[in-house]
Design an enzyme around this catalytic site. Structure first.
Site, PDB file in Angstrom:
ATOM      1  N   SER A  25      -9.326 -19.619   3.381  1.00  0.00           N
ATOM      2  CA  SER A  25     -10.684 -19.224   3.016  1.00  0.00           C
ATOM      3  C   SER A  25     -10.790 -18.986   1.510  1.00  0.00           C
ATOM      4  CB  SER A  25     -11.092 -17.990   3.832  1.00  0.00           C
ATOM      5  OG  SER A  25     -12.457 -17.699   3.687  1.00  0.00           O
TER       6      SER A  25
ATOM      7  N   ASP B 117     -16.923 -24.292  11.593  1.00  0.00           N
ATOM      8  CA  ASP B 117     -16.906 -23.450  10.399  1.00  0.00           C
ATOM      9  C   ASP B 117     -17.997 -23.920   9.437  1.00  0.00           C
ATOM     10  OD1 ASP B 117     -16.349 -22.041   8.070  1.00  0.00           O
ATOM     11  OD2 ASP B 117     -14.244 -22.639   7.974  1.00  0.00           O
TER      12      ASP B 117
ATOM     13  N   HIS C 210     -13.977 -20.362  11.718  1.00  0.00           N
ATOM     14  CA  HIS C 210     -13.391 -19.867  10.472  1.00  0.00           C
ATOM     15  C   HIS C 210     -12.403 -18.738  10.751  1.00  0.00           C
ATOM     16  CE1 HIS C 210     -13.519 -19.483   6.083  1.00  0.00           C
ATOM     17  NE2 HIS C 210     -13.445 -18.170   6.261  1.00  0.00           N
TER      18      HIS C 210
END
Length: 352
Positions: free
Chosen positions: A189, A287, A317
């Site tokens: 991320s 995501d 995610h």
């Protein structure tokens, strides 16, 4: 309603016009979310403020970090950075890798791991199991970076700190048993964003990133502000609604409107046609950041940068945290580790 106005009945975090993600994800991913619901606090709820979010995130990650591979040695230390000491954690997965630190006879390829959390959340503990799994599967030394978080530290502080750690490890490799010319970076991320940003910063501003041979990029954000995946995805289940994104970027940047013109935030403003490490790019099917990964992979393919792009079906995610129960999380780390080993010539571990 008029264009630009919110539709009647639409609320912050609304799923209007979004895919029905909770009915599309895999059974294992659903099981993860059931466990998440039972844990203390909601780390995705940005309305409680960053301090409470951090406490919830740390508490919730304790369950997912438990167990997993044992290291030969796990050592906490500090590295001098542009804003003071930066805490780091060294993971030595094998006797051979640790021997290099103690007597200098062995040099082991190394992965610098940069944790996610929207630049606001996370520390050495919240991503400890991810680092141990990656170290075990790659047989590389993994060095986790506890960069300063936002909003206390604004952009580009984290970029500079991650770059400083990589540069220090390269220049002082003998001290740690590191092979100075076979290093990589990995992250999830916001951490994936930071390790690519730091690599580009080292290349452009410091003058050398050639020792970074591979990037392992897990569901990162690289510069898109609008995309099909952002329009269709994101909700309470992953904490990535449009309002949530405004929260994270608002904490990260002094000027959220201007930061998109900064090349170490909007990474697509950089020249990606040259001097790029090989990239393993992993995305989650559901995501909102998926199209960032697809765009980066297409650019790598266009310019001939060695690249492996994978979309893990049925996942959302942050799925990398869930190696206790989610096969895709273990596979993603295995495939990234195999990619790194192949790039660094560490033996034959093919990517499935």
């Amino acid at each position: 309603h008029r264009p630009g106005q919110q539709c009647p009945g639409a609320k912050k975090g609304s799923t209007m016009n979004k895919l029905d993600v909770l009915n599309l994800i895999s059974p294992q991913m659903k099981a993860v979310l059931e466990v998440e619901d039972s844990l203390a606090g909601d780390a995705n709820d940005t309305s409680v403020g960053f301090e409470q979010m951090r406490a919830n995130y740390i508490e919730g990650r304790k369950f997912w970090v438990a167990g997993g591979p044992e290291m030969v040695a796990k050592l906490d230390s500090e590295i001098d950075g542009p804003n003071g000491a930066i805490p780091v954690r060294f993971y030595y997965p094998t006797e051979e890798s640790y021997k290099g630190r103690t007597d200098g006879t062995t040099k082991t390829p190394t992965i610098v791991y940069v944790h996610g959390g929207g630049w606001v959340l996370g520390n050495l503990e919240t991503h400890d199991r991810i680092c141990r799994v990656l170290a075990e599967k790659s047989e590389a030394i993994v060095v986790a970076v506890d960069y300063r978080l936002s909003p206390e530290a604004k952009f580009p502080s984290a970029v500079h700190e991650v770059a400083a750690v990589a540069k220090h490890l390269h220049e002082n490799a003998d001290q740690y048993g590191i092979d100075a010319d076979r290093m990589g970076m990995a992250g999830d991320s916001g951490g994936a964003h930071l390790n690519l940003a730091a690599t580009l910063y080292l290349r452009q501003e410091v003058g050398d990133a050639s020792y970074i041979k591979a990037l392992l990029l897990y569901y990162g954000c690289y510069g898109l502000t609008d995309s099909a995946s952002r329009r269709l995805l994101g909700g309470a289940w992953d904490g990535l609604t449009e309002e949530d994104w405004k929260f994270y970027i608002g904490n990260y940047a002094e000027d959220p409107a201007a930061i998109q013109n900064e090349p170490y935030c909007n990474l697509f403003l950089n020249d990606l046609s040259r001097d790029m490490p090989a990239c393993y790019i992993a995305a989650a099917e559901y995501d909102p950041l998926k199209d960032d990964s697809a765009t980066l992979a297409a650019i790598c393919e266009q310019y001939g940068t060695p690249c492996k792009y994978e979309v893990f079906e049925g996942t959302i995610h942050a799925f990398l945290h869930y190696t206790r129960v989610l096969d895709d999380a273990n596979d993603a780390l295995e495939h990234g580790a195999s990619f790194f080993r192949e790039v660094c010539g560490m033996g034959l571990r093919g990517i499935n």
